[in-house]
Design a protein around this motif. Structure first.
Motif, PDB file in Angstrom:
ATOM      1  N   ARG A  64       0.822  -1.209   0.000  1.00  0.00           N
ATOM      2  CA  ARG A  64       0.000   0.000   0.000  1.00  0.00           C
ATOM      3  C   ARG A  64       0.856   1.259   0.000  1.00  0.00           C
ATOM      4  O   ARG A  64       0.553   2.225  -0.700  1.00  0.00           O
ATOM      5  N   ALA A  65       1.920   1.262   0.793  1.00  0.00           N
ATOM      6  CA  ALA A  65       2.809   2.426   0.826  1.00  0.00           C
ATOM      7  C   ALA A  65       3.486   2.624  -0.529  1.00  0.00           C
ATOM      8  O   ALA A  65       3.648   3.753  -0.999  1.00  0.00           O
ATOM      9  N   GLY A  66       3.859   1.525  -1.184  1.00  0.00           N
ATOM     10  CA  GLY A  66       4.490   1.616  -2.497  1.00  0.00           C
ATOM     11  C   GLY A  66       3.563   2.190  -3.549  1.00  0.00           C
ATOM     12  O   GLY A  66       3.967   3.004  -4.384  1.00  0.00           O
ATOM     13  N   VAL A  67       2.306   1.779  -3.508  1.00  0.00           N
ATOM     14  CA  VAL A  67       1.320   2.287  -4.460  1.00  0.00           C
ATOM     15  C   VAL A  67       1.105   3.780  -4.239  1.00  0.00           C
ATOM     16  O   VAL A  67       1.058   4.563  -5.190  1.00  0.00           O
ATOM     17  N   ARG A  68       0.984   4.182  -2.995  1.00  0.00           N
ATOM     18  CA  ARG A  68       0.794   5.612  -2.702  1.00  0.00           C
ATOM     19  C   ARG A  68       2.044   6.417  -3.063  1.00  0.00           C
ATOM     20  O   ARG A  68       1.938   7.530  -3.584  1.00  0.00           O
ATOM     21  N   MET A  69       3.219   5.859  -2.809  1.00  0.00           N
ATOM     22  CA  MET A  69       4.461   6.544  -3.170  1.00  0.00           C
ATOM     23  C   MET A  69       4.524   6.728  -4.688  1.00  0.00           C
ATOM     24  O   MET A  69       4.983   7.768  -5.170  1.00  0.00           O
ATOM     25  N   GLY A  70       4.051   5.744  -5.440  1.00  0.00           N
ATOM     26  CA  GLY A  70       4.006   5.870  -6.894  1.00  0.00           C
ATOM     27  C   GLY A  70       3.165   7.049  -7.337  1.00  0.00           C
ATOM     28  O   GLY A  70       3.527   7.783  -8.265  1.00  0.00           O
ATOM     29  N   TRP A  71       2.047   7.287  -6.657  1.00  0.00           N
ATOM     30  CA  TRP A  71       1.223   8.430  -7.006  1.00  0.00           C
ATOM     31  C   TRP A  71       1.928   9.738  -6.657  1.00  0.00           C
ATOM     32  O   TRP A  71       1.873  10.695  -7.427  1.00  0.00           O
TER      33      TRP A  71
END
Length: 98
Positions: free
Chosen positions: A19-26
């Motif tokens: 989840r943190a990786g997906v948000r960091m991608g945004w």
């Protein structure tokens, strides 16, 4: 995840990292959007024409859609969780899910 299902420490760590990786991608997408469109705006103003609005609008729509997916539809978001609960309930009442 269901509120009744308990996750072990490894599952929590894996899910949190995902989840943190997906948000960091945004966030990275948004930062690149700002940097590139700032440069395009400077070039547009230097040329005397205001053409930079067109790539900003198109890319901005893409960034908006990316944000909706990340913050509303992916795990941890309310919509995804509700749909997941509905599917679990349907499958629990079936004899053969396929």
């Amino acid at each position: 995840m269901s509120t009744t299902a308990r996750l072990n420490a490894d599952e929590i760590e894996r899910l949190a990292r995902k989840r943190a990786g997906v948000r960091m991608g945004w966030y990275i997408h948004a930062l690149v959007f700002i940097a590139v469109n700032t440069l395009l705006t400077a070039l547009s103003l230097a040329s005397g024409r205001h053409w930079a609005i067109f790539p900003a609008l198109g890319w901005g729509l893409g960034l908006l859609i990316h944000g909706v997916v990340v913050f509303l539809a992916l795990p941890g978001g309310g919509l995804h969780e509700r749909l997941l609960q509905q599917e679990r309930a349907r499958l629990a009442h079936q004899r053969d899910p396929w």
